[in-house]
Design a protein around this motif. Structure first.
Motif, PDB file in Angstrom:
ATOM      1  N   LEU A 130     -12.710   8.303  11.020  1.00 41.57           N
ATOM      2  CA  LEU A 130     -12.415   9.185   9.865  1.00 41.57           C
ATOM      3  C   LEU A 130     -11.839  10.117  10.954  1.00 41.57           C
ATOM      4  CD1 LEU A 130     -13.466  10.801   7.624  1.00 41.57           C
ATOM      5  CD2 LEU A 130     -15.175  11.817   8.835  1.00 41.57           C
ATOM      6  N   VAL A 137      -4.739  10.846   4.888  1.00 40.71           N
ATOM      7  CA  VAL A 137      -4.415  12.061   5.434  1.00 40.71           C
ATOM      8  C   VAL A 137      -2.936  12.592   5.227  1.00 40.71           C
ATOM      9  CG1 VAL A 137      -3.680  11.344   7.825  1.00 40.71           C
ATOM     10  CG2 VAL A 137      -5.135  13.266   7.547  1.00 40.71           C
ATOM     11  N   ILE A 138      -2.049  11.686   5.016  1.00 37.99           N
ATOM     12  CA  ILE A 138      -0.474  12.294   5.114  1.00 37.99           C
ATOM     13  C   ILE A 138      -0.297  13.329   3.752  1.00 37.99           C
ATOM     14  CG2 ILE A 138       0.242  10.424   6.475  1.00 37.99           C
ATOM     15  CD1 ILE A 138       1.712   9.366   3.783  1.00 37.99           C
ATOM     16  N   GLU A 181       5.912  12.541  10.124  1.00 41.44           N
ATOM     17  CA  GLU A 181       6.021  13.961   9.898  1.00 41.44           C
ATOM     18  C   GLU A 181       7.354  14.479  10.666  1.00 41.44           C
ATOM     19  OE1 GLU A 181       3.828  15.224   8.294  1.00 41.44           O
ATOM     20  OE2 GLU A 181       2.178  13.731   8.319  1.00 41.44           O
ATOM     21  N   PHE A 228     -10.448  -4.226  12.010  1.00 43.53           N
ATOM     22  CA  PHE A 228     -10.156  -3.113  11.317  1.00 43.53           C
ATOM     23  C   PHE A 228     -10.073  -1.882  11.842  1.00 43.53           C
ATOM     24  CE2 PHE A 228     -12.147   0.218   8.407  1.00 43.53           C
ATOM     25  CZ  PHE A 228     -11.207   0.187   7.384  1.00 43.53           C
ATOM     26  N   GLY A 270      -6.594  -1.759  13.019  1.00 43.17           N
ATOM     27  CA  GLY A 270      -5.359  -1.516  12.005  1.00 43.17           C
ATOM     28  C   GLY A 270      -5.498  -0.017  11.842  1.00 43.17           C
ATOM     29  N   VAL A 271      -6.789   0.788  11.716  1.00 40.83           N
ATOM     30  CA  VAL A 271      -6.652   2.140  11.547  1.00 40.83           C
ATOM     31  C   VAL A 271      -5.885   2.884  12.602  1.00 40.83           C
ATOM     32  CG1 VAL A 271      -7.897   4.078  11.283  1.00 40.83           C
ATOM     33  CG2 VAL A 271      -8.531   2.224  10.038  1.00 40.83           C
ATOM     34  N   ALA A 320      -8.199   8.812  12.211  1.00 38.93           N
ATOM     35  CA  ALA A 320      -7.170   8.859  11.102  1.00 38.93           C
ATOM     36  C   ALA A 320      -6.697  10.100  10.569  1.00 38.93           C
ATOM     37  CB  ALA A 320      -7.779   8.173   9.726  1.00 38.93           C
ATOM     38  N   PHE A 365     -12.400   8.709   1.910  1.00 40.30           N
ATOM     39  CA  PHE A 365     -12.521   7.989   3.264  1.00 40.30           C
ATOM     40  C   PHE A 365     -13.716   7.127   3.069  1.00 40.30           C
ATOM     41  CE2 PHE A 365     -13.449   6.903   7.554  1.00 40.30           C
ATOM     42  CZ  PHE A 365     -12.086   6.533   8.250  1.00 40.30           C
ATOM     43  N   LEU A 382       1.912   6.793  12.061  1.00 45.85           N
ATOM     44  CA  LEU A 382       2.197   7.530  11.025  1.00 45.85           C
ATOM     45  C   LEU A 382       2.812   8.860  11.643  1.00 45.85           C
ATOM     46  CD1 LEU A 382      -0.371   7.264   8.295  1.00 45.85           C
ATOM     47  CD2 LEU A 382       1.771   6.863   8.043  1.00 45.85           C
ATOM     48  N   THR A 409       0.815  -1.316  -0.030  1.00 44.12           N
ATOM     49  CA  THR A 409       0.131   0.155   0.027  1.00 44.12           C
ATOM     50  C   THR A 409       0.715   1.133   0.204  1.00 44.12           C
ATOM     51  OG1 THR A 409      -1.511  -1.308   1.494  1.00 44.12           O
ATOM     52  CG2 THR A 409      -2.078   0.822   0.929  1.00 44.12           C
ATOM     53  N   ILE A 423      -2.099   2.317  12.572  1.00 43.02           N
ATOM     54  CA  ILE A 423      -1.529   2.888  11.581  1.00 43.02           C
ATOM     55  C   ILE A 423      -1.469   4.528  11.725  1.00 43.02           C
ATOM     56  CG2 ILE A 423      -1.313   3.624   9.063  1.00 43.02           C
ATOM     57  CD1 ILE A 423      -3.104   0.617   8.724  1.00 43.02           C
ATOM     58  N   ALA A 450      -7.394  -0.691   5.680  1.00 42.12           N
ATOM     59  CA  ALA A 450      -6.879   0.279   6.883  1.00 42.12           C
ATOM     60  C   ALA A 450      -5.861   1.222   6.449  1.00 42.12           C
ATOM     61  CB  ALA A 450      -6.773  -0.606   7.982  1.00 42.12           C
ATOM     62  N   ILE A 451      -4.931   0.682   5.754  1.00 39.29           N
ATOM     63  CA  ILE A 451      -3.768   1.476   5.519  1.00 39.29           C
ATOM     64  C   ILE A 451      -4.128   2.656   4.377  1.00 39.29           C
ATOM     65  CG2 ILE A 451      -1.487   1.344   4.504  1.00 39.29           C
ATOM     66  CD1 ILE A 451      -1.470  -1.722   5.667  1.00 39.29           C
ATOM     67  N   ALA A 452      -4.729   2.005   3.235  1.00 39.22           N
ATOM     68  CA  ALA A 452      -5.189   3.023   2.421  1.00 39.22           C
ATOM     69  C   ALA A 452      -6.093   4.198   2.772  1.00 39.22           C
ATOM     70  CB  ALA A 452      -5.788   2.212   1.314  1.00 39.22           C
ATOM     71  N   ILE A 453      -6.859   3.912   3.791  1.00 39.17           N
ATOM     72  CA  ILE A 453      -7.864   4.776   4.441  1.00 39.17           C
ATOM     73  C   ILE A 453      -7.043   5.590   5.287  1.00 39.17           C
ATOM     74  CG2 ILE A 453      -8.637   3.769   6.433  1.00 39.17           C
ATOM     75  CD1 ILE A 453     -11.492   3.943   5.634  1.00 39.17           C
ATOM     76  N   THR A 454      -6.118   5.395   5.847  1.00 42.82           N
ATOM     77  CA  THR A 454      -5.330   6.226   7.005  1.00 42.82           C
ATOM     78  C   THR A 454      -4.388   7.070   6.250  1.00 42.82           C
ATOM     79  OG1 THR A 454      -5.892   4.231   8.310  1.00 42.82           O
ATOM     80  CG2 THR A 454      -4.252   5.860   9.194  1.00 42.82           C
ATOM     81  N   LEU A 455      -3.647   6.229   4.936  1.00 47.79           N
ATOM     82  CA  LEU A 455      -2.795   7.152   4.338  1.00 47.79           C
ATOM     83  C   LEU A 455      -3.295   8.342   3.646  1.00 47.79           C
ATOM     84  CD1 LEU A 455      -0.461   4.397   2.353  1.00 47.79           C
ATOM     85  CD2 LEU A 455       0.095   5.954   4.390  1.00 47.79           C
TER      86      LEU A 455
END
Lengths: 208, 208, 208, 208
Positions: free
Chosen positions: C87, B22-23, C24, C9, C12-13, C90, B54, C20, A19, C16, B15-20
């Motif tokens: 939402l 925001v970066i 930064e 799920f 996971g969020v 994340a 999201f 993450l 990912t 991450i 889970a990773i795609a949805i959380t990424l």
């Protein structure tokens, strides 16, 4: 350490590596709106590298499960070998972004980038063969070894795979796009091979 | 490959795609502190794109479970189809950031960005329909097929969904904000549809 | 949808988002090696923001499990409410990096950044209360409701929490460091509260 | 909170932190293609830092499971201690990138970077010892304590580990590469130690 935990951790690394590939893709900067479509097309080396690496990691994940669903006991060397595989898999996003960055240039940089890429994939393939060799070298980890003919066939398959990856690595210095195409073809082949070969009957004992 | 493992890996990617997402949001650079509030408001295309993506990924996750909780056996084509779905889902952060970057410009760039976005969502929707078509084409993977009327209704629902996504893709060239609004409405609709429709009774057999 | 899948799920969020936070943090650029130590100290707003957000997400995770280990059935509204919570969670890395970027400036920018931060945390807290209110509004999802006195006490606790977060939001316009300190104190309080209060006895029925 | 959930969340953080290490690796910018190979070699401090941190996190993961597979009950202080460990582990990518950035410089910056790195690893090691001390201070969390001789031996091992990390921290001011080499040797030692020592027999009761 149970197989379930090893698989869960490995799956986490596979899922994240697969990912993370996309975050290297940055929106192109254009001054006039009408140029965005062209700028997006110009990112084709990025899409190509993303697609190939996605398939490569996806296929490693598929093969990882295929092997580990037969493993009922995890010992120390297997833990270390598996950590070695994860080291290479987690590293794949780096050669991917180097290829994405230089593939479009066509020249020496593209060939060097592909050589880096091919080397990392080859290292991952060799580590994976090491895992297979270790879990099948006696019946301690599988409890029930696949029949010798199956083991021999799988080892031949691994050896051919490593040979093809070595050829792809060599091809990097001839033509970067061709080398990438070989990686793509290999990943597609393994994906569809998984898709057509019936599940290994020996797997069923530990499956559940 | 058991359904559980396929779901765990897919959940990881979701889970990773949805959380990424925001970066991609970077703190705005302002010279005078009093300008930060305004600069944060100016990021509205980013918030809009984040929110819609999201919801889109969240809804794909919900639907993924809805389908896979009925699947008792995973075969090769299903593995490959699922990998195809994950390829598109993991790719969503890229069109999201392109939209976030160009939506505020309003002009041709915004429309091109939305077309890219709409195309990726459409591709994901088509792949998802392919998964549903495959698992219901005979009773091998579900063990107990939903009644024909339910299958027909679900296929009609998928077809309508794909048609709406195709319309949203077309709308991109008319108005980028309108196309994004359609994606938002679709995601909301599916989320609340999941929220009101009772769980499929046929799911219960494999649920546990 | 089983509780286990919803939790996996969500975990996971959470995992991450919490991990993450650190990406930064960029290495400071210094010309002379002897200046690096000073440049690393100057990143203190980043460390402070990282620490507070890590604790905030960690505490949300702890509370999430505390509630969901009692939930035996997941319905549609709960799915949507949980997606709403994810939402906000994340999203936390974004206000965190804005605070990290502007906290050291001390002036209006720092206050605006903290207001954004406080607003997001408040929104997450309200959504979380909504989840608790929904799962306890009748005995359908828990199968065995906690006694009215426990429910009442928990609701009072949630209400006080929301009130404190609202105060912290208001404090942002007075003093950004003070507002961040309130968030830090709240997170520490909840973490140690979890650490000293015995596990809810009603949880044990579904625990295992 | 069951051990399974604590482990799943911790594994998520470990897997993400270990995989995030690579995104700090950026493709070098070169003007002439023939320079790429040299530029890739020049990234050796990045590869070294990546490799060491990968092994460090991998070993923490291995040890985490070794301890937690014996834990049958999770109490509040253990939750908070574990969150503290995750705080340090999730932070490791930052000192890693600082080391990668300044190790090649050789001078004062490299030593400062390594001191930051060594300090974070030392903090993680001390927190981990705290976890071990807490879970073995009575038989409430393990249900069956390892024999006193095993506990004593493990505590001696932890104390030696902390002492070596403290020495590595001190070595940072002498020679940055030497300090990194000590971290590398420690991680290798622990990895192979795990690989040769048989699984703790007391673990088996709770295993499965």
């Amino acid at each position: 350490m149970t197989t379930g935990r090893l698989e869960a951790f490995s799956d986490g690394v596979f899922a994240i590596a697969i990912t993370l590939l996309v975050i290297e893709l940055r929106p192109p900067e254009v001054d006039r709106g009408s140029e965005l479509a062209g700028a997006l097309w110009d990112l084709w080396p990025n899409y190509a590298a993303y697609l190939v690496s996605f398939l490569v990691i996806g296929v490693i994940w598929l093969n990882h499960h295929r092997v580990f669903q037969q493993v009922v006991e995890v010992d120390g060397p297997l833990l270390v070998l598996n950590l070695g595989l994860l080291l290479w898999v987690a590293f794949i996003p780096f050669p991917t972004v180097v290829v994405a960055h230089y593939l479009g240039d066509g020249g020496a940089a593209a060939r060097t980038a592909m050589a880096l890429y091919g080397g990392v994939i080859l290292a991952a393939a060799i580590t994976f063969s090491g895992i297979f060799a270790w879990v099948t070298h006696d019946d301690r980890l599988l409890h029930r070894l696949p029949p010798p003919s199956v083991r021999r066939a799988t080892r031949v398959r691994f050896t051919i795979g490593i040979a093809v990856y070595a050829v792809a690595l060599g091809l990097s210095w001839v033509s970067a796009p061709l080398a990438l195409a070989v990686h793509f073809a290999m990943a597609l082949y393994y994906a569809f091979d998984q898709a057509t070969v019936p599940a290994d009957p020996t797997a069923e004992v530990t499956d559940g």
